[in-house]
Design a protein around this motif. Structure first.
Motif, PDB file in Angstrom:
ATOM      1  N   ASP A   1      59.992  36.249  24.332  1.00 30.41           N
ATOM      2  CA  ASP A   1      59.093  37.129  25.081  1.00 30.41           C
ATOM      3  C   ASP A   1      57.739  37.284  24.391  1.00 30.41           C
ATOM      4  O   ASP A   1      57.625  37.122  23.172  1.00 30.41           O
ATOM      5  CB  ASP A   1      59.705  38.530  25.199  1.00 30.41           C
ATOM      6  N   ASP A   2      56.752  37.639  25.194  1.00 31.64           N
ATOM      7  CA  ASP A   2      55.433  38.164  24.774  1.00 31.64           C
ATOM      8  C   ASP A   2      54.391  37.118  24.374  1.00 31.64           C
ATOM      9  O   ASP A   2      53.269  37.485  24.070  1.00 31.64           O
ATOM     10  CB  ASP A   2      55.544  39.178  23.615  1.00 31.64           C
TER      11      ASP A   2
ATOM     12  N   HIS B   1      56.162  37.729  32.454  1.00 31.18           N
ATOM     13  CA  HIS B   1      56.446  38.976  31.701  1.00 31.18           C
ATOM     14  C   HIS B   1      55.260  39.936  31.887  1.00 31.18           C
ATOM     15  O   HIS B   1      54.903  40.649  30.960  1.00 31.18           O
ATOM     16  CB  HIS B   1      56.670  38.608  30.229  1.00 31.18           C
TER      17      HIS B   1
ATOM     18  N   HIS C   1      51.481  43.544  29.921  1.00 30.15           N
ATOM     19  CA  HIS C   1      52.528  44.186  29.113  1.00 30.15           C
ATOM     20  C   HIS C   1      52.139  45.634  28.806  1.00 30.15           C
ATOM     21  O   HIS C   1      52.215  46.087  27.658  1.00 30.15           O
ATOM     22  CB  HIS C   1      52.747  43.411  27.808  1.00 30.15           C
TER      23      HIS C   1
HETATM   24 ZN   LIG Z   1      57.852  42.151  25.966  1.00 29.92          ZN
END
Ligand SMILES: [Zn+2]
Length: 238
Positions: free
Chosen positions: A53-54, A104, A108
């Protein structure tokens, strides 16, 4: 105890229970209350999927991709749109090397779970557009930031036709004080058929952690597959 006190106590207990339920329903991506999420594959085989993720991250993502390439492992990257815009070449590399790129959100944002359905949808679509510009693919897999799900996200998912992906093993790799060895140990101890493992390619030492998980996992008879294979679902629009 008078009947009124009893009624008040019952009401209070119901109120507390309802709130505990609502917190759990939102905070646990696998609760399946507002959104149906895939958190593991239905298999008896020792197949597991790595998810990151990210990213993409300026320094660490390329090192993670190098390790995956060396071991011939396909993974899934849940990308933040703003990072995609900063490093489109890394996203193109992911797709070029057979990995799955997924959504995602654009930013965020910590307040994402509090936004309206329209704002949620716009942010998800903007991430999708950034991925499309970088790699020519329209992602259908979505992972909510922080794993938090609320009704607005559920409605956005139905409107967009995306699949929500959770996890069954949380590595806690973002805890900087834990050594990479101890994080690997935690993941290996929890391996199970169909597991979806949550990792972050933005973390320092992500490549070292990945190396340990792959080698120790394989030594225990596990093979690493991407989410399309583990879940048998369509990961892109076309
Ligand atoms: Zn995340």
């Amino acid at each position: 105890m008078s009947i009124i006190v009893t009624i008040l106590l019952v009401c209070l207990a119901l109120f507390v229970a309802a709130n505990i339920f609502l917190v759990w329903a939102s905070a646990d991506v696998g609760s399946n209350v507002y959104v149906k999420a895939y958190c593991k594959g239905q298999t008896e085989q020792r197949c597991v999927a790595l998810t990151f993720d990210d990213g993409p991250h300026a320094k660490n993502t390329a090192k993670v991709l190098d390790v995956l390439k060396r071991h011939e492992v396909r993974a899934t990257f849940f990308l933040v749109g703003e990072n995609v815009e900063r490093h489109p070449e890394l996203v193109a590399r992911m797709v070029g090397e057979g990995h799955i790129v997924a959504n995602h959100t654009l930013s965020h944002d910590a307040k994402f779970p509090l936004w309206s359905r329209i704002k949620v949808e716009d942010n998800i679509m903007a991430c999708s557009d950034a991925i499309y510009r970088a790699a020519g693919r329209r992602a259908r897999l979505f992972r909510p930031p922080f794993g938090v799900t609320v009704p607005a996200i559920g409605k956005a998912m139905s409107a967009l036709g995306h699949n929500v992906i959770g996890w069954s093993i949380r590595s806690y790799d973002t805890m900087r004080r834990s050594s990479r060895k101890s994080v690997a140990k935690r993941v290996i101890k929890r391996l199970h058929p169909g597991a979806i493992i949550l990792l972050h390619d933005r973390c320092e030492g992500a490549e070292e952690l990945l190396e340990d998980i792959i080698t120790q996992g394989r030594a225990r008879g596990y093979s690493f597959v991407a989410l399309d294979e583990l879940l048998n679902i369509q990961v892109y629009e076309d």
